[in-house]
Design an enzyme around this catalytic site. Structure first.
Site, PDB file in Angstrom:
ATOM      1  N   ASP A   8       0.194  -9.257  -6.700  1.00  0.00           N
ATOM      2  CA  ASP A   8       1.554  -8.702  -6.580  1.00  0.00           C
ATOM      3  C   ASP A   8       2.250  -8.841  -7.937  1.00  0.00           C
ATOM      4  O   ASP A   8       2.326  -9.936  -8.492  1.00  0.00           O
ATOM      5  CB  ASP A   8       2.326  -9.464  -5.487  1.00  0.00           C
ATOM      6  CG  ASP A   8       3.662  -8.797  -5.172  1.00  0.00           C
ATOM      7  OD1 ASP A   8       3.877  -8.423  -4.014  1.00  0.00           O
ATOM      8  OD2 ASP A   8       4.498  -8.656  -6.090  1.00  0.00           O
ATOM      9  N   ASP A 118       3.297  -2.003  -6.045  1.00  0.00           N
ATOM     10  CA  ASP A 118       2.958  -3.092  -6.979  1.00  0.00           C
ATOM     11  C   ASP A 118       2.037  -4.158  -6.395  1.00  0.00           C
ATOM     12  O   ASP A 118       1.953  -5.240  -6.931  1.00  0.00           O
ATOM     13  CB  ASP A 118       4.245  -3.745  -7.522  1.00  0.00           C
ATOM     14  CG  ASP A 118       4.811  -4.805  -6.598  1.00  0.00           C
ATOM     15  OD1 ASP A 118       4.687  -4.653  -5.370  1.00  0.00           O
ATOM     16  OD2 ASP A 118       5.360  -5.793  -7.121  1.00  0.00           O
ATOM     17  N   GLU A 119       1.350  -3.839  -5.306  1.00  0.00           N
ATOM     18  CA  GLU A 119       0.458  -4.875  -4.756  1.00  0.00           C
ATOM     19  C   GLU A 119      -0.808  -4.291  -4.160  1.00  0.00           C
ATOM     20  O   GLU A 119      -0.828  -3.152  -3.684  1.00  0.00           O
ATOM     21  CB  GLU A 119       1.179  -5.742  -3.727  1.00  0.00           C
ATOM     22  CG  GLU A 119       1.668  -4.960  -2.555  1.00  0.00           C
ATOM     23  CD  GLU A 119       2.407  -5.804  -1.515  1.00  0.00           C
ATOM     24  OE1 GLU A 119       1.873  -6.818  -1.051  1.00  0.00           O
ATOM     25  OE2 GLU A 119       3.515  -5.396  -1.164  1.00  0.00           O
TER      26      GLU A 119
END
Ligand code: TTP
Ligand code: MG
Length: 370
Positions: A8, A118-119
């Site tokens: 993350d 974003d992960e």
């Protein structure tokens, strides 16, 4: 036994802005307010009128020290920190960076599942076998490559399953690396609040609290039948998760669509510059959808209809997923060139099409974006 990584990015939107504008480093930076449109520059702030109405998408860790957080009204954030630098949301930029990050990550995993902009989860079971120290070194290499290539930090959780890996990536942040070995999983989870289990929102948290269950350890030890009576199947899942059990697989994006644009000329042509221009424009049109839908692509194809109405296609599959306009244009024009130099050289062309396929999707947490 599996080894799963959850990666993350740290304060993603604002970290990207700080990277683009290094003078912002170390300052309280807020990204939010309004979605950036076409011509505005990422460095442009938001005027007071508009900013007051918006909400915080995310903010730098420096801004978090003032109590600012995602989804807070910007007006409140300004009260807490009047000196904060506020930038509009530049989604196309973050999507481009996200695409590049996923290209890096993909190399490291047997399987990758992107869960938001974003992960991602990576299954690295065959890469590091059962050795948790090796897994830690492996994750450090990923962090290093992301920092060197993209100038960004991330936090990684390493665990025998997805649920624990996700909880672990959030355990030390920013720039964290947390390993939860199989045998220590229950011990790691026990003292954490139940809301740390992915999917446990304020409502479930509240229901559990009313039954005296606040920590994961309490949830692990409570009677599973009671949980099932209250939550149905989900109760069973919760109980298993609290006990460190989650059998779910890292799932690659399964749905593969293609996306194309084509144009028929007013007059048939074999003029190379007209054809190249047309391919460029079509690539741009395809790219606009790629950006809008958060796609990454692996295969580029060209379709040509000649003056005699025969249709031919050519395709090239790239080594990795891309979200890059230049790569799309370059590949499409190379394929076009093969036509104009091949056996059909000399024939006029009636229609040209550009297609991308083998698509992946960059999920952008849409429901949470302002
Ligand atoms: P997160 O990973 O939840 O947050 P983050 O990366 O900013 O910070 P952290 O270091 O805690 O991971 O979300 C990723 C991006 O998604 C975030 O940078 C901005 C966007 N987002 C919103 O637009 N609105 C929201 O409410 C949240 C939580 C995130
Ligand atoms: Mg993040």
């Amino acid at each position: 036994m599996k080894v799963i990584l959850h990666i993350d990015m740290d304060s993603f939107f604002s970290a990207v802005e700080v990277r683009e504008n290094p003078e912002l480093k170390g300052l309280p930076v807020i990204v939010g307010g309004k979605i950036k449109t076409g011509e505005e520059k990422a460095t442009e702030g938001i005027d007071k009128e508009k900013k007051i109405r918006g909400v915080v998408s995310t903010c730098s860790y420096e801004a978090r020290e003032y109590g600012i957080h995602s989804a807070m009204a910007l007006s409140r954030a300004y009260e807490l920190c009047p000196d904060a630098k506020v930038l509009p949301v530049n989604m196309p930029l973050y999507k481009r960076v996200s695409g590049k990050l996923m290209v890096i990550l993909r190399k490291y995993g047997d399987k990758i599942e992107q869960v938001s902009i974003d992960e991602a989860f990576l299954d690295v079971s065959t890469k590091v076998r059962r050795d948790w120290n090796e897994a830690k070194d492996y994750a450090q290499r990923i962090k290093k490559e992301i920092l060197e290539k993209e100038g960004l930090t991330c936090s990684i959780g390493i665990a025998p399953n997805k649920t624990i890996a996700k909880i672990a990536s959030d355990f030390v942040k920013p720039d964290g690396l947390t390993v939860v070995e199989e045998l220590k999983a229950r011990e790691f989870l026990a003292p954490l609040p139940v809301k740390k289990i992915p999917g446990v929102g304020p409502k479930t948290e509240d229901t559990l609290k009313k039954r005296g269950i606040e920590q994961i350890g309490q949830l692990a030890n409570c009677d599973v039948q009671k949980l099932v009576a209250k939550f149905g199947k989900y109760g069973k899942k919760l109980h298993l998760a609290a006990n460190g059990i989650d059998e779910s697989e890292v799932e690659e994006e399964r749905e593969r669509k293609s996306l194309s644009r084509e144009r028929t000329f007013a007059e048939d042509t074999k003029d190379a510059s007209v054809l190249n221009n047309c391919v460029d424009r079509l690539a741009e049109e395809v790219y606009n959808v790629i950006l809008k839908e958060s796609f990454v692509f692996k295969t580029v194809s060209i379709k040509v209809k000649f003056e005699d109405f025969t249709i031919h296609t050519r395709a090239k599959t790239l080594k990795s997923l891309h979200s890059d306009l230049n790569m799309l244009k370059k590949t499409a024009k190379e394929l076009m060139m093969e036509f104009s130099e091949g056996k059909d050289k000399g024939k006029k062309i009636r229609l040209v099409g550009v297609r991308v396929s083998n698509l992946g999707v960059v999920d952008e947490k849409q429901r949470r974006i302002v």
